[in-house]
Design an enzyme around this catalytic site. Structure first.
Site, PDB file in Angstrom:
ATOM      1  N   ASP A  25       0.904  -1.143   0.000  1.00  0.00           N
ATOM      2  CA  ASP A  25       0.000   0.000   0.000  1.00  0.00           C
ATOM      3  C   ASP A  25       0.941   1.189   0.000  1.00  0.00           C
ATOM      4  O   ASP A  25       1.590   1.462   1.015  1.00  0.00           O
ATOM      5  CB  ASP A  25      -0.871  -0.001   1.262  1.00  0.00           C
ATOM      6  N   HIS A  26       1.066   1.880  -1.129  1.00  0.00           N
ATOM      7  CA  HIS A  26       2.159   2.848  -1.227  1.00  0.00           C
ATOM      8  C   HIS A  26       2.015   4.004  -0.230  1.00  0.00           C
ATOM      9  O   HIS A  26       2.975   4.681   0.073  1.00  0.00           O
ATOM     10  CB  HIS A  26       2.353   3.336  -2.675  1.00  0.00           C
TER      11      HIS A  26
ATOM     12  N   HIS B 124      -5.733   3.011   1.355  1.00  0.00           N
ATOM     13  CA  HIS B 124      -4.881   4.103   1.837  1.00  0.00           C
ATOM     14  C   HIS B 124      -5.460   4.831   3.059  1.00  0.00           C
ATOM     15  O   HIS B 124      -4.780   5.030   4.052  1.00  0.00           O
ATOM     16  CB  HIS B 124      -4.663   5.144   0.738  1.00  0.00           C
TER      17      HIS B 124
HETATM   18  C1  BG6 Z   1      -3.622   5.084  -6.161  1.00  0.00           C
HETATM   19  C2  BG6 Z   1      -4.981   5.225  -6.776  1.00  0.00           C
HETATM   20  O1  BG6 Z   1      -3.579   3.955  -5.332  1.00  0.00           O
HETATM   21  O2  BG6 Z   1      -3.320   6.248  -5.398  1.00  0.00           O
HETATM   22  C3  BG6 Z   1      -5.036   6.494  -7.623  1.00  0.00           C
HETATM   23  O3  BG6 Z   1      -5.269   4.095  -7.563  1.00  0.00           O
HETATM   24  C4  BG6 Z   1      -4.622   7.689  -6.843  1.00  0.00           C
HETATM   25  O4  BG6 Z   1      -6.345   6.677  -8.162  1.00  0.00           O
HETATM   26  C5  BG6 Z   1      -3.290   7.440  -6.149  1.00  0.00           C
HETATM   27  O5  BG6 Z   1      -4.515   8.778  -7.734  1.00  0.00           O
HETATM   28  C6  BG6 Z   1      -2.949   8.580  -5.218  1.00  0.00           C
HETATM   29  O6  BG6 Z   1      -1.656   8.413  -4.755  1.00  0.00           O
HETATM   30  P1  BG6 Z   1      -0.766   9.660  -4.349  1.00  0.00           P
HETATM   31  O7  BG6 Z   1       0.497   9.050  -3.845  1.00  0.00           O
HETATM   32  O8  BG6 Z   1      -0.590  10.487  -5.576  1.00  0.00           O
HETATM   33  O9  BG6 Z   1      -1.541  10.375  -3.298  1.00  0.00           O
END
Ligand code: BG6
Length: 510
Positions: A184-185, A247
């Site tokens: 989960d990044h 997230h």
């Molecule tokens: C991803 C989603 O997991 O996270 C995207 O699939 C979203 O739709 C993105 O734009 C947002 O990530 P960050 O790091 O740009 O906040």
């Protein structure tokens, strides 16, 4: 400290966008910082016909597109670690070729038989790849040589509770849970990890971190972008699946968890899972009361026409998929009983911001009232996850001059004040953690299932009642007005953040 281990990283879906845009630039950055293991290689796998040389060339272009231009000589050296094999990952018989190539690379590079498989491919392929790896025996960890085999899985981890469970079942049939790294990044973001440090390395906040002092909490992840080229995926997903189930609930888990007995993957993840298990379920017939969904409509921003969601490429022109979701959530435990957590996310909102706002309770008695009905200034702690990462605390001060007029002022810390410390990309941190065998910042199977259990009734309600309200909001605005109705306490509204972490609260992006 966990030992760095030599290994081969096998990327399924190596010709895809994620590999080019995120994974290889992250690996290259680790290489430049000398953080990769001494003996390391990447084996890209996908159906596209490519040689090692053409694979390296494509990836060089990806790295060049990144913000910081690489040193071409450094990249050339790094590129020697990249290899490619063209197979059909859906075909069991192709795994013989994979096995052979891995064996050869492992012998020549002396990577100790350690392999990490990264599923950077369409989720519909996950189960078959896992099964094929199992049939080929490529998941087996042999006790005698202590070689490890790990698998990294990208979200989505299923589509709902049932499919999430099925995926977990399939994964754990072939791999043991400690071998599985669900990425989960958001957990790889420096500032999300800082939530843990902020909470558990300071003595002054933790005593206030509960229902006695906290009035409510907001978690916002707003994006300015629309769905872009991802219409096909997004239209069958929506904001709840795309951002909330993973997230935002992970952030909630860290904000609300109890202090773990020690900082290891088992203890930390046990505490976040307890939060997910304590979420007050929202029954299907309560969805209207607790959740508001919206979809962006065509509008004009700074003279430019922005298409509505239904006009986006690969999106059903009658789509009822939500691009905005706001909800009121309760955690049923002794620390948080009765404290509302407001969660909000959306595409095509006025600014790109992710932040948590802790709203403390007002003073029990108002001493300094300037006007009749004037309320005491409640303290707010704003934890900015991105951009302008930092922390801001609001409090009341006496305005100089006659009388006792209270003014809201703030104390702030910006990560940028730490000089040239640049924040590492989330993938960099997570790839390194996996190589080092530390799953603390990866989602555990039981956590994923608990999060699905919580969102499932909401998804069911929307799916089973296609006429259920979905509000339109013009692109570039803060979502449907109805989202404010979730905040039922009198005078309460959402916090409207600006791009910069400032004492704000007004719509200020121009
Ligand atoms: C991803 C989603 O997991 O996270 C995207 O699939 C979203 O739709 C993105 O734009 C947002 O990530 P960050 O790091 O740009 O906040």
């Amino acid at each position: 400290m966990v030992q760095r281990d030599n290994c081969i990283l096998v990327i399924f879906g190596a010709s895809g966008d994620l590999t080019r845009r995120k994974l290889v630039p992250a690996l290259f950055s680790l290489y430049e910082k000398d953080l990769l293991p001494e003996k390391f290689a990447v084996l890209g796998v996908s159906r596209t016909k490519m040689t090692d040389a053409s694979f390296r060339k494509t990836l060089a272009e990806g790295v060049e597109d990144a913000e910081a231009k690489p040193d071409p000589d450094d990249f050339r050296k790094f590129a020697k670690l990249l290899f490619y094999l063209s197979i059909d990952p859906g075909e069991a018989r192709d795994y013989g070729k994979l096995s052979k190539r891995l064996k050869k690379l492992d012998e020549s590079l002396k990577t100790g038989g350690n392999f990490i498989y990264y599923l950077s491919i369409a989720p519909s392929m996950y189960e078959v790849i896992v099964e094929n790896l199992g049939t080929a025996g490529l998941q087996k960890e042999k006790k005698q040589d202590q070689a490890y085999k790990r698998i990294i899985v990208e979200k989505p981890f299923g589509y709902d509770l049932e499919s999430g469970k099925a995926l977990n079942k399939k994964l754990t049939k072939v791999f043991r849970e400690p071998q599985i790294y669900r990425i989960d990044h958001y957990l790889g973001k420096e500032t999300v990890q800082n939530l843990l440090v902020f909470r558990f390395s300071n003595g002054i906040f933790e005593p206030l971190w509960n229902r006695n002092f906290v009035d409510h909490v907001e978690i916002t992840a707003s994006e300015t972008v629309g769905v872009g080229t991802r219409g096909r995926y997004y239209d069958s997903s929506g904001a709840l699946r795309d951002m909330v189930q993973n997230h935002l609930l992970q952030i909630l888990g860290i904000i609300a968890m109890e202090p773990p007995p020690s900082f290891d993957s088992f203890s930390v993840r046990n505490e976040t899972v307890k939060v997910f298990q304590s979420l007050k379920p929202i029954a299907e017939d309560e969805v209207d009361q607790y959740v508001v969904r919206g979809q962006y409509t065509k509008s004009q921003i700074n003279g430019q026409i922005i298409p509505g969601y239904r006009e986006e490429e690969h999106v059903d022109p009658f789509s009822r998929t939500e691009t905005f979701a706001a909800m009121k959530v309760f955690i049923e435990n002794w620390r948080w009983g009765g404290v509302p957590f407001y969660i909000r996310t959306g595409k095509r909102l006025p600014t790109r911001v992710t932040e948590v706002v802790i709203h403390f309770k007002r003073t029990p008695h108002i001493l300094f009232q300037h006007k009749k009905d004037e309320q005491a200034v409640p303290n707010q702690l704003i934890i900015r996850i991105q951009p302008d990462e930092g922390i801001l605390l609001n409090f009341g001060m006496k305005r100089p001059g006659t009388g006792f007029h209270v003014e809201k002022v703030s104390m702030d810390f910006h990560y940028s004040d730490l000089g040239d410390t640049s924040l590492a990309d989330a993938y960099e941190r997570l790839l390194l953690d996996c190589i080092q065998g530390d799953p603390t910042l990866f989602a555990r199977g039981d956590a994923v299932e608990s999060c699905w259990r919580f969102v499932d009734p909401i998804l069911n309600r929307w799916q089973n009642n296609p006429d259920e309200t979905i509000y339109g909001y013009p692109a570039g605005t803060w979502g449907p007005r109805q989202a404010t109705h979730l905040l039922t306490q009198p005078g309460l509204d959402w916090h409207y953040p600006c791009r910069n972490l400032v004492e704000d609260g007004l719509f200020c992006e121009l």
